[in-house]
Design a protein around this motif. Structure first.
Motif, mmCIF file in Angstrom:
data_model
loop_
_atom_site.group_PDB
_atom_site.id
_atom_site.type_symbol
_atom_site.label_atom_id
_atom_site.label_comp_id
_atom_site.label_asym_id
_atom_site.label_seq_id
_atom_site.Cartn_x
_atom_site.Cartn_y
_atom_site.Cartn_z
ATOM 1 N N MET A 30 0.843 -0.898 0.294
ATOM 2 C CA MET A 30 -0.611 -0.009 0.184
ATOM 3 C C MET A 30 0.776 1.490 0.160
ATOM 4 S SD MET A 30 -2.830 -0.352 0.217
ATOM 5 C CE MET A 30 -4.027 0.499 1.291
ATOM 6 N N ILE A 31 0.027 2.378 -1.138
ATOM 7 C CA ILE A 31 1.384 3.164 -0.728
ATOM 8 C C ILE A 31 0.617 4.147 0.389
ATOM 9 C CG2 ILE A 31 1.370 5.682 -2.102
ATOM 10 C CD1 ILE A 31 2.684 3.589 -3.481
ATOM 11 N N TYR A 32 1.323 4.624 1.188
ATOM 12 C CA TYR A 32 0.615 5.679 2.834
ATOM 13 C C TYR A 32 1.914 6.863 2.182
ATOM 14 C CZ TYR A 32 -0.969 1.828 4.753
ATOM 15 O OH TYR A 32 -1.599 1.360 5.350
ATOM 16 N N GLU A 33 1.510 8.376 2.745
ATOM 17 C CA GLU A 33 2.191 9.564 2.654
ATOM 18 C C GLU A 33 3.072 9.809 3.567
ATOM 19 O OE1 GLU A 33 -0.542 12.657 1.784
ATOM 20 O OE2 GLU A 33 -0.507 12.529 -0.481
ATOM 21 N N ALA A 34 3.863 10.651 3.680
ATOM 22 C CA ALA A 34 5.102 10.610 4.750
ATOM 23 C C ALA A 34 5.126 12.360 5.024
ATOM 24 C CB ALA A 34 5.806 9.912 5.353
ATOM 25 N N LYS A 35 5.840 13.332 5.813
ATOM 26 C CA LYS A 35 6.679 13.762 5.813
ATOM 27 C C LYS A 35 7.884 13.434 6.063
ATOM 28 C CE LYS A 35 2.732 16.748 6.064
ATOM 29 N NZ LYS A 35 2.555 17.575 4.842
ATOM 30 N N GLU A 36 8.743 15.377 4.972
ATOM 31 C CA GLU A 36 10.315 14.914 5.288
ATOM 32 C C GLU A 36 10.848 14.861 6.440
ATOM 33 O OE1 GLU A 36 12.388 17.463 3.301
ATOM 34 O OE2 GLU A 36 12.844 15.367 1.162
ATOM 35 N N GLY A 37 11.503 13.534 7.486
ATOM 36 C CA GLY A 37 12.123 14.366 8.038
ATOM 37 C C GLY A 37 10.950 12.759 9.749
ATOM 38 N N GLU A 38 10.339 11.884 9.345
ATOM 39 C CA GLU A 38 9.656 12.104 10.004
ATOM 40 C C GLU A 38 9.906 10.209 9.795
ATOM 41 O OE1 GLU A 38 4.493 12.473 9.937
ATOM 42 O OE2 GLU A 38 5.974 11.614 8.263
ATOM 43 N N THR A 39 9.758 9.455 11.304
ATOM 44 C CA THR A 39 11.029 8.102 11.253
ATOM 45 C C THR A 39 9.241 7.377 10.400
ATOM 46 O OG1 THR A 39 9.334 7.515 13.132
ATOM 47 C CG2 THR A 39 11.517 8.046 13.621
ATOM 48 N N VAL A 40 9.968 5.999 10.301
ATOM 49 C CA VAL A 40 8.630 5.143 9.296
ATOM 50 C C VAL A 40 7.666 5.028 10.574
ATOM 51 C CG1 VAL A 40 8.906 2.591 8.328
ATOM 52 C CG2 VAL A 40 10.520 4.072 7.663
ATOM 53 N N ALA A 41 8.151 4.785 11.536
ATOM 54 C CA ALA A 41 7.174 4.323 12.556
ATOM 55 C C ALA A 41 6.042 5.482 13.043
ATOM 56 C CB ALA A 41 7.848 4.122 13.659
ATOM 57 N N ALA A 42 6.217 6.304 13.275
ATOM 58 C CA ALA A 42 5.781 7.984 13.136
ATOM 59 C C ALA A 42 4.840 8.746 12.208
ATOM 60 C CB ALA A 42 6.537 9.587 13.309
ATOM 61 N N ALA A 43 5.206 7.766 10.372
ATOM 62 C CA ALA A 43 4.908 8.227 9.196
ATOM 63 C C ALA A 43 3.189 6.853 9.636
ATOM 64 C CB ALA A 43 5.795 7.921 8.347
ATOM 65 N N LEU A 44 3.952 5.814 9.634
ATOM 66 C CA LEU A 44 2.657 4.712 9.960
ATOM 67 C C LEU A 44 1.834 4.926 10.950
ATOM 68 C CD1 LEU A 44 5.100 1.216 9.425
ATOM 69 C CD2 LEU A 44 2.894 2.406 7.745
ATOM 70 N N LEU A 45 1.783 5.501 12.684
ATOM 71 C CA LEU A 45 1.135 6.000 12.851
ATOM 72 C C LEU A 45 -0.214 6.957 12.952
ATOM 73 C CD1 LEU A 45 3.135 5.521 16.402
ATOM 74 C CD2 LEU A 45 1.550 4.432 16.059
ATOM 75 N N ALA A 46 1.223 7.668 11.913
ATOM 76 C CA ALA A 46 -0.243 8.783 11.362
ATOM 77 C C ALA A 46 -1.100 9.061 9.999
ATOM 78 C CB ALA A 46 0.646 9.872 10.502
ATOM 79 N N ASN A 47 -0.197 7.594 10.185
ATOM 80 C CA ASN A 47 -0.999 6.925 8.764
ATOM 81 C C ASN A 47 -3.093 5.802 9.140
ATOM 82 O OD1 ASN A 47 -0.858 7.692 5.589
ATOM 83 N ND2 ASN A 47 0.963 7.846 6.848
ATOM 84 N N GLY A 48 -2.378 5.406 10.484
ATOM 85 C CA GLY A 48 -3.421 4.319 11.728
ATOM 86 C C GLY A 48 -2.919 3.290 11.353
ATOM 87 N N VAL A 49 -2.282 2.981 11.266
ATOM 88 C CA VAL A 49 -1.284 1.769 11.009
ATOM 89 C C VAL A 49 -0.559 1.709 12.245
ATOM 90 C CG1 VAL A 49 0.409 -0.052 9.847
ATOM 91 C CG2 VAL A 49 -0.860 1.835 8.666
ATOM 92 N N ARG A 50 -1.413 0.497 12.696
ATOM 93 C CA ARG A 50 -1.072 -0.080 14.235
ATOM 94 C C ARG A 50 -0.544 -1.443 14.562
ATOM 95 N NH1 ARG A 50 -1.984 4.366 13.771
ATOM 96 N NH2 ARG A 50 -3.505 5.499 15.488
ATOM 97 N N THR A 51 0.002 -2.040 13.344
ATOM 98 C CA THR A 51 0.326 -3.832 13.591
ATOM 99 C C THR A 51 1.316 -3.234 12.675
ATOM 100 O OG1 THR A 51 -1.693 -4.957 14.062
ATOM 101 C CG2 THR A 51 0.339 -6.424 13.061
ATOM 102 N N LEU A 52 2.643 -3.709 12.541
ATOM 103 C CA LEU A 52 4.201 -3.389 12.098
ATOM 104 C C LEU A 52 4.155 -4.674 11.663
ATOM 105 C CD1 LEU A 52 6.162 -0.692 14.078
ATOM 106 C CD2 LEU A 52 4.625 -0.288 12.193
ATOM 107 N N ARG A 53 4.536 -6.048 12.317
ATOM 108 C CA ARG A 53 4.528 -7.877 12.515
ATOM 109 C C ARG A 53 4.183 -8.380 13.375
ATOM 110 N NH1 ARG A 53 8.056 -10.289 16.574
ATOM 111 N NH2 ARG A 53 8.329 -8.347 17.865
ATOM 112 N N LEU A 54 4.268 -9.341 12.895
ATOM 113 C CA LEU A 54 3.661 -10.519 13.821
ATOM 114 C C LEU A 54 4.326 -11.269 14.620
ATOM 115 C CD1 LEU A 54 0.978 -12.559 11.196
ATOM 116 C CD2 LEU A 54 0.661 -10.010 13.244
#
Length: 114
Positions: A30-54
């Motif tokens: 899936m394609i998500y948007e991030a702001k330059e300078g954000e971490t992957v974690a911050a960008a995923l949280l901002a996009n509503g993603v809460r599960t990173l792995r199993l």
């Protein structure tokens, strides 16, 4: 506009964030948007993603825990490199991020695991 945007754009003490370039990255196809300078974690949280792995053996969902690099709960694969901590990795334009999947367990159910 992203309906899941949970970024804090204005803080009552810190003020308003300066404008930053919007970049795109891929997480699990899936394609998500991030702001330059954000971490992957911050960008995923901002996009509503809460599960990173199993979890590797039981397959239970894992997400963000410490978000400062002490634990390893946010391990993902970034551009082919496994075990990368999402909370310490700055997102890059068109970066490929893949969530962690369970491994085949060498442990047999009901056996002695001592």
């Amino acid at each position: 506009m992203n309906p899941h945007n949970a970024r804090i754009e204005h803080h009552p003490v810190l003020g308003t964030l300066p404008p930053r370039k919007t970049i795109r990255f891929r997480f699990d196809e899936m394609i998500y948007e991030a702001k330059e300078g954000e971490t992957v974690a911050a960008a995923l949280l901002a996009n509503g993603v809460r599960t990173l792995r199993l979890q590797e053996e039981k397959g239970t969902p894992r997400g963000f825990y410490c978000n400062i690099g002490h634990c390893f709960e946010c391990r993902v694969t970034v551009n082919g490199k496994q075990g990368t901590r999402a909370c310490l990795t700055l997102v890059e334009d068109m970066m490929e991020v893949i969530s962690g999947k369970p491994f085949s367990s060498p442990l047999k159910k009901g056996g002695n695991h001592a």
